[in-house]
Design an enzyme around this catalytic site. Structure first.
Site, PDB file in Angstrom:
ATOM      1  N   CYS A   1       0.871  -1.171   0.000  1.00 10.95           N
ATOM      2  CA  CYS A   1       0.000   0.000   0.000  1.00 10.95           C
ATOM      3  C   CYS A   1       0.915   1.230   0.000  1.00 10.95           C
ATOM      4  CB  CYS A   1      -0.861  -0.065   1.259  1.00 10.95           C
ATOM      5  SG  CYS A   1      -1.893   1.361   1.504  1.00 10.95           S
TER       6      CYS A   1
ATOM      7  N   GLY B   1      -2.504  10.364   1.017  1.00 17.55           N
ATOM      8  CA  GLY B   1      -2.659  11.231  -0.141  1.00 17.55           C
ATOM      9  C   GLY B   1      -3.739  10.811  -1.116  1.00 17.55           C
ATOM     10  N   GLU B   2      -4.081  11.734  -1.993  1.00 19.11           N
ATOM     11  CA  GLU B   2      -5.089  11.482  -3.025  1.00 19.11           C
ATOM     12  C   GLU B   2      -4.353  11.334  -4.363  1.00 19.11           C
ATOM     13  OE1 GLU B   2      -8.223  10.737  -3.640  1.00 19.11           O
ATOM     14  OE2 GLU B   2      -7.719  10.995  -5.735  1.00 19.11           O
TER      15      GLU B   2
ATOM     16  N   HIS C   1     -18.313   6.031   0.605  1.00 22.26           N
ATOM     17  CA  HIS C   1     -18.540   6.305   2.041  1.00 22.26           C
ATOM     18  C   HIS C   1     -19.900   6.877   2.434  1.00 22.26           C
ATOM     19  CE1 HIS C   1     -14.370   5.460   2.085  1.00 22.26           C
ATOM     20  NE2 HIS C   1     -13.909   6.670   1.893  1.00 22.26           N
TER      21      HIS C   1
ATOM     22  N   CYS D   1     -10.803  14.643   4.640  1.00 25.66           N
ATOM     23  CA  CYS D   1     -11.966  13.855   5.065  1.00 25.66           C
ATOM     24  C   CYS D   1     -12.003  13.758   6.599  1.00 25.66           C
ATOM     25  CB  CYS D   1     -11.909  12.449   4.468  1.00 25.66           C
ATOM     26  SG  CYS D   1     -11.884  12.469   2.668  1.00 25.66           S
TER      27      CYS D   1
ATOM     28  N   ASN E   1     -11.264   2.550  11.360  1.00 21.19           N
ATOM     29  CA  ASN E   1     -10.164   2.444  12.298  1.00 21.19           C
ATOM     30  C   ASN E   1     -10.203   3.712  13.146  1.00 21.19           C
ATOM     31  OD1 ASN E   1      -8.008   0.660  12.818  1.00 21.19           O
ATOM     32  ND2 ASN E   1      -7.390   0.744  10.673  1.00 21.19           N
TER      33      ASN E   1
HETATM   34  N1  SAH Z   1      -7.139   9.361  -1.045  1.00 20.45           N
HETATM   35  C1  SAH Z   1      -7.496   8.103  -1.571  1.00 20.45           C
HETATM   36  C2  SAH Z   1      -6.513   7.005  -1.243  1.00 20.45           C
HETATM   37  C3  SAH Z   1      -5.988   6.956   0.179  1.00 20.45           C
HETATM   38  S1  SAH Z   1      -7.144   6.617   1.450  1.00 20.45           S
HETATM   39  C4  SAH Z   1      -8.900   7.718  -1.141  1.00 20.45           C
HETATM   40  O1  SAH Z   1      -9.435   8.350  -0.226  1.00 20.45           O
HETATM   41  O2  SAH Z   1      -9.434   6.816  -1.747  1.00 20.45           O
HETATM   42  C5  SAH Z   1      -7.346   4.867   1.277  1.00 20.45           C
HETATM   43  C6  SAH Z   1      -8.587   4.304   1.969  1.00 20.45           C
HETATM   44  O3  SAH Z   1      -8.477   4.372   3.389  1.00 20.45           O
HETATM   45  C7  SAH Z   1      -9.837   5.063   1.582  1.00 20.45           C
HETATM   46  O4  SAH Z   1     -10.873   4.218   1.155  1.00 20.45           O
HETATM   47  C8  SAH Z   1     -10.145   5.756   2.870  1.00 20.45           C
HETATM   48  O5  SAH Z   1     -11.449   6.092   2.960  1.00 20.45           O
HETATM   49  C9  SAH Z   1      -9.705   4.766   3.919  1.00 20.45           C
HETATM   50  N2  SAH Z   1      -9.587   5.336   5.264  1.00 20.45           N
HETATM   51  C10 SAH Z   1      -9.176   6.564   5.610  1.00 20.45           C
HETATM   52  N3  SAH Z   1      -9.262   6.744   6.948  1.00 20.45           N
HETATM   53  C11 SAH Z   1      -9.722   5.585   7.464  1.00 20.45           C
HETATM   54  C12 SAH Z   1     -10.031   5.151   8.788  1.00 20.45           C
HETATM   55  N4  SAH Z   1      -9.862   5.940   9.840  1.00 20.45           N
HETATM   56  N5  SAH Z   1     -10.491   3.900   8.958  1.00 20.45           N
HETATM   57  C13 SAH Z   1     -10.658   3.080   7.882  1.00 20.45           C
HETATM   58  N6  SAH Z   1     -10.391   3.429   6.617  1.00 20.45           N
HETATM   59  C14 SAH Z   1      -9.939   4.681   6.395  1.00 20.45           C
HETATM   60 FE1  SF4 Z   2      -9.728  11.625   2.228  1.00 16.88          FE
HETATM   61 FE2  SF4 Z   2      -8.170   9.755   1.044  1.00 16.88          FE
HETATM   62 FE3  SF4 Z   2      -7.205  12.194   1.555  1.00 16.88          FE
HETATM   63 FE4  SF4 Z   2      -7.709  10.552   3.592  1.00 16.88          FE
HETATM   64  S1  SF4 Z   2      -6.190  10.243   1.994  1.00 16.88           S
HETATM   65  S2  SF4 Z   2      -8.233  12.762   3.447  1.00 16.88           S
HETATM   66  S3  SF4 Z   2      -9.499   9.465   2.819  1.00 16.88           S
HETATM   67  S4  SF4 Z   2      -8.864  11.699   0.167  1.00 16.88           S
END
Ligand code: SAH
Ligand code: SF4
Length: 313
Positions: free
Chosen positions: A67, A124-125, A181, A78, A255
């Site tokens: 990952c 990151g995104e 989500h 988020c 989590n």
């Molecule tokens: N930014 C991208 C990729 C990274 S996040 C995205 O958001 O898709 C990867 C995954 O981890 C996403 O599906 C995100 O929603 C999830 N994620 C982030 N915080 C989390 C948490 N506290 N518990 C479980 N999954 C989480």
């Molecule tokens: Fe949202 Fe993905 Fe960025 Fe976390 S890494 S803030 S889940 S976009």
């Protein structure tokens, strides 16, 4: 390299590095099945990379998934995400993405295991750092480098529609994971501010087009938050949104992150949510949580490290 002239050795010392990432911390959990790395970049910033081993089952072969991160922090913010809450620092370079793979591979040693899958689900995104992400995927794929097929790569995105469309036009057979989500725009915009710009219908439209063009299944990620998005009624609405042949739903019990009242639902509530989707004919799994004891949720290990010892700016 004492056979080289001193001047050449000096030049190499000052201008050549083997890797743009160096291991700073490593934590192992799940009886050796999960390893989480904190890698240090040349400017002293840190990122997370996780390696997860999965044993073979009747339906699938053994896998070792890495990952990777695509940014230092994340600008999307988020509410449930430790990375999002820690703010945004900078994009990773293509080399910094490529090197996470190489460094983790090296650490696996000469044993039986090698990396079989890549997921962009670290910090990151990825669609916000498009050129470096696609550049890294293309570089891993080259016959003269790793020959690692894009079919084994999954890009997870919060739904930046123009970049999903660009990725589709690219013709790379990568897998797409959409972090959905929420089953309606009102709730999703509260959890994920960028939803106001790219609402659910636009995202699912772009996702379907990607599925049709590549023939790859779309995976919808859905973090379950107790009392927020986990009711049976919301499951019914979600079923209507993702109801197309090439889709799969991945339910992820949240989590918990420090300083947030958000929490995962009970197991039975998560199962009731899953049952609604399955009854509607949608392939759905509840993701097993990995590495809870090593802060394996997105951005957590780094957040804790920054609290105890801030890395130099
Ligand atoms: N930014 C991208 C990729 C990274 S996040 C995205 O958001 O898709 C990867 C995954 O981890 C996403 O599906 C995100 O929603 C999830 N994620 C982030 N915080 C989390 C948490 N506290 N518990 C479980 N999954 C989480
Ligand atoms: Fe949202 Fe993905 Fe960025 Fe976390 S890494 S803030 S889940 S976009």
């Amino acid at each position: 390299m004492r056979t080289l002239p001193t001047a050449t050795r000096r030049l190499l010392e000052t201008s050549y590095t083997f890797s743009s990432v160096t291991p700073h911390l490593k934590r192992v959990a799940d009886r050796g099945q999960t390893a989480k790395y904190l890698f240090k970049l040349r400017d002293g910033k840190t990122i997370e990379t996780v390696v997860m081993h999965y044993d073979a089952t009747q339906r699938s072969r053994a896998r070792t998934t890495i990952c990777v991160s695509s940014q230092v922090g994340c600008p999307i913010g988020c509410s449930f995400c430790a990375t999002g809450q820690s703010g945004f620092d900078r994009n990773l370079s293509e080399a910094e993405i490529v090197d996470q793979f190489l460094m983790a591979s090296r650490d696996l040693g000469e044993g039986q295991r090698s990396l079989t899958n890549v997921v962009f689900m670290g910090m990151g995104e990825p669609m916000n750092n498009y050129a470096a992400v696609v550049g890294a995927i293309r570089r891993w794929a080259r016959a003269d480098t790793l020959n690692f097929s894009p079919r084994r790569v999954t890009v997870s995105t919060i739904g930046l529609v123009p970049f999903i469309e660009r990725l589709t036009a690219e013709g790379l057979p990568v897998n797409l994971a959409i972090s959905l989500h929420a089953p309606d725009d009102e709730l999703r915009s509260r959890m994920i501010p960028v939803n106001r710009k790219y609402p659910i219908a636009a995202i699912t439209g772009a996702a379907r087009a990607h599925a049709e063009r590549t023939g790859r299944r779309i995976s919808y990620e859905y973090v379950l938050l107790q009392g927020v998005n986990d009711s049976v009624e919301q499951a019914n609405r979600l079923a209507k949104i993702v109801n197309h042949g090439l889709s799969h739903v991945n339910l992820i019990p949240m989590n918990p992150i420090e300083g947030s009242p958000l929490a995962p639902p009970s197991k039975s509530r998560a199962q009731a949510f899953q049952a609604v989707l399955q009854t509607a004919g949608i392939s759905t799994t509840i993701r097993a949580t990995r590495g809870l004891d090593i802060d394996a949720a997105c951005g957590q290990l780094r957040a804790r490290q920054l609290q105890s010892a801030p890395s130099p700016a």
